[in-house]
Structure formats: structure tokens, C-alpha cells
Design an enzyme around this catalytic site. Structure first.
Site, PDB file in Angstrom:
ATOM      1  N   ASP A 213       0.858  -1.172   0.000  1.00 21.46           N
ATOM      2  CA  ASP A 213       0.000   0.000   0.000  1.00 21.46           C
ATOM      3  C   ASP A 213       0.906   1.237   0.000  1.00 21.46           C
ATOM      4  O   ASP A 213       2.108   1.134   0.295  1.00 21.46           O
ATOM      5  CB  ASP A 213      -0.884  -0.030   1.250  1.00 21.46           C
TER       6      ASP A 213
ATOM      7  N   ASP B 142      -0.284   5.211   0.763  1.00 20.69           N
ATOM      8  CA  ASP B 142      -0.609   6.176   1.812  1.00 20.69           C
ATOM      9  C   ASP B 142      -0.624   5.498   3.183  1.00 20.69           C
ATOM     10  O   ASP B 142      -1.365   4.550   3.401  1.00 20.69           O
ATOM     11  CB  ASP B 142      -1.975   6.822   1.543  1.00 20.69           C
TER      12      ASP B 142
END
Length: 318
Positions: free
Chosen positions: A32, A34
Site C-alpha cells: 500500500d 498512503d
């Protein structure tokens, strides 16, 4: 399969040989962005070094984001500026995946977009027509709006909902009206409830999706994590072996659940949404769905893996 399967083992508690063994258990890394690699325009301490080191050790590296506000090209530029050694082919984004989903189905109508130019530009790249991103303000009273200003297009065949800082009553009304036609597709780029921000809650795409879902009385097709469809092409093309793939994330109900759904190994980092206190609650829960959110291993932040990475390569201790 990881020997740490759903134990939430803290990697900092492991010895160098144990770290080395864990590192050798996967060939590919899907991370991922953010809350794991960066927060807005700032890279998290040590994250680039860890990802670049994993790549240098021969791991296949992919960035997988539910953020629909940027195109893959924009995400590539951002990643390179922050020091990550990545390629556009190594970026999996919901805006790109949404456009690909429609293109693969020979979609030939127009898309009503609740979102940003990240979505509209990806639609442009594949030749799909769409409405413009940007504000759609409420004009006058409700009665005036309905009688004078509400105009529905006749060629809309899909409603796509992503992050939209200009979300409004007119957009919600139009989306739900289009969706009253059962043949109109309802697509959500993702359902993240909020963004990882210190001391502040910023609504995520899921907040807007749920509003439309409630009004339209329809559930959407969700493109992003935790839907395994976002990694389907990687698995089908045998670019990754699920059992030898590590999913890294800060949000359990998207990242870790994607790993569970795809049969990946999972690493939760505490630099974003979910923390060890959340994992403790899921372990106590009698709900089998909560058990799916428990990661295999844990780190307070991704950068803390760097000393162990370096030492495991040299055979030293840390």
C-alpha cells in the site's frame, strides 16, 4: 504458507536467522502507499530504503493504492521524487483499474464521475467518454434546484464514485437517479472510510460511496482493495505466486483483507490507520470476519525493517 500465519508477530522480536528465513519465504512484495510508504507529499522515514533494498535482493515490487485521485503516471512521478525505484508497470491504482474494467467490457456509453481528474484521465487513455470532474454546486432552494437546475443526461451507462473533495447534493441526486436504471453500472474505486492523518479525520471515498449506496438502494462493484480482482491479472499472468507474495499495509480491512482473500502473506505497519490495539480486539472477537483482519507479522513502521534487512544479508546481529 507463512509460519506466522495470522499471529501478528512483531518482526522486531525475531532473531537475524528468523528474519532471514522470513525474507526468503516470499519473492514478491505488494505494498500500500498512503500510510505505509508516504503520507501526502512526504515519504515515511526509511520506507524508500526498505523497498529499494527488497528490490535489490531480487524481490518483485508492486505499489497498490486505493487512491483514485492520481493516474499511474502521476503516481510514478511522485514515487520517483520520493526516492522509490519503481516503474509504471509496477503501480496498481484503482483509477487505472476502473478504466480497464470498463474497457474490458466494451463499455460504449458515458460515465458519470464522482471523483477527480485521476479517474477522468485514465478513462481518456482508453477512449471512454465521461462527465467532468470538479464542483457541482447547489443552486437555490431544493425546490428551485429540482425545477430549474437538475438536468439528467440520457447517455450515462455507469456511475463511478471515488474520492471527491467537491462531493455535493446535486452529484448525489444525479448519481442515484442514473442508478435507478438497473442497467446502469455502479462502480466504486474503493471504500476506504478515511485517510491516515495525524489528529485529523479526512473522509475517504467510502464515505461518498456509502451515501450513494444508501440513496440509490444499490450495492456497488468495488474495484479496489480488498477485492482480489485488483490483483487478478498479476496472478493469472503468473507474475506473482500468491503463497510467496507479501502484502504490506496499514489498514486491515483493505490491505490485510486483500492479502487474506488472495492467499498472500501479510505485514501490518502501525504508521497509518490500524494499530496493535485493533488487532487485540479482533483476536478476542467471536466474529469470523474479524479474524480475517489479523496480519501474519507486524512492524511499528516499514522503515524499522531496514537494520534487520541489512544485517540479515550480512549474517550479523542487530
Amino acid at each position: 504458507m507463512s509460519i506466522y500465519k495470522q499471529t501478528c508477530t512483531n518482526l522486531l522480536d525475531l532473531s537475524v536467522p528468523q528474519i532471514s528465513s522470513w525474507l526468503s519465504s516470499f519473492d514478491s512484495v505488494i505494498s500500500d502507499c498512503d500510510g505505509v510508504l508516504w503520507i501526502y507529499g512526504k515519504a515515511l522515514n526509511g520506507a524508500a530504503d526498505v523497498m529499494n533494498q527488497l528490490k535489490a535482493q531480487g524481490k518483485n515490487i508492486y505499489f497498490c493504492t486505493n487512491n483514485s485521485t492520481k493516474t499511474r503516471a502521476e503516481l510514478l512521478t511522485k514515487g520517483l521524487e520520493l526516492g522509490f525505484q519503481i516503474t509504471e508497470e509496477g503501480i496498481i491504482s484503482t483509477a487505472h483499474a476502473t478504466a480497464a474494467y470498463l474497457k474490458q467490457r466494451n463499455f460504449d456509453k458515458r460515465v458519470f464521475v464522482i471523483g477527480t481528474e485521476g479517474i477522468t484521465q485514465e478513462l481518456d487513455f482508453v477512449g471512454i467518454r465521461h462527465t467532468k470532474a470538479g464542483p457541482d454546486y447547489m443552486q437555490g432552494t431544493l425546490g428551485e434546484f429540482m425545477a430549474q437546475h437538475l438536468k439528467l443526461d440520457t447517455d450515462i451507462g455507469a456511475v463511478v464514485v471515488g474520492f471527491d473533495e467537491h462531493f455535493s447534493f446535486p452529484k448525489m441526486t444525479k448519481a442515484a437517479s442514473y442508478l435507478s436504471d438497473p442497467n446502469c453500472l455502479f462502480i466504486a474505486t474503493n471504500t476506504d472510510e478515511r485517510f491516515p492523518m495525524p489528529n485529523l479525520v479526512v473522509p475517504g471515498s467510502g464515505s461518498f460511496v456509502r451515501a450513494i449506496e444508501t440513496c440509490a438502494e444499490r450495492a456497488p462493484i468495488v474495484i479496489g482493495k480488498p477485492n482480489p480482482a485488483i490483483c487478478e491479472s498479476l496472478i493469472k499472468q503468473k507474475k506473482i505466486n500468491p503463497s510467496r507474495t507479501l502484502m504490506i499495509g496499514d489498514r486491515a480491512n483493505t490491505d490485510i483483507l486483500l492479502g487474506y482473500n488472495c492467499g498472500f502473506q501479510t505485514l501490518l505497519v502501525g504508521s497509518g490507520i490500524h494499530q496493535l490495539s485493533d488487532v487485540a480486539q479482533w483476536k478476542k472477537s467471536s466474529n469470523p470476519e474479524d479474524k480475517k483482519l489479523i496480519p501474519d507479522v507486524y512492524l511499528p513502521s516499514l522503515g524499522e525493517l531496514l537494520p534487520a534487512l541489512v544485517e540479515s544479508q550480512s549474517g550479523g546481529s542487530y
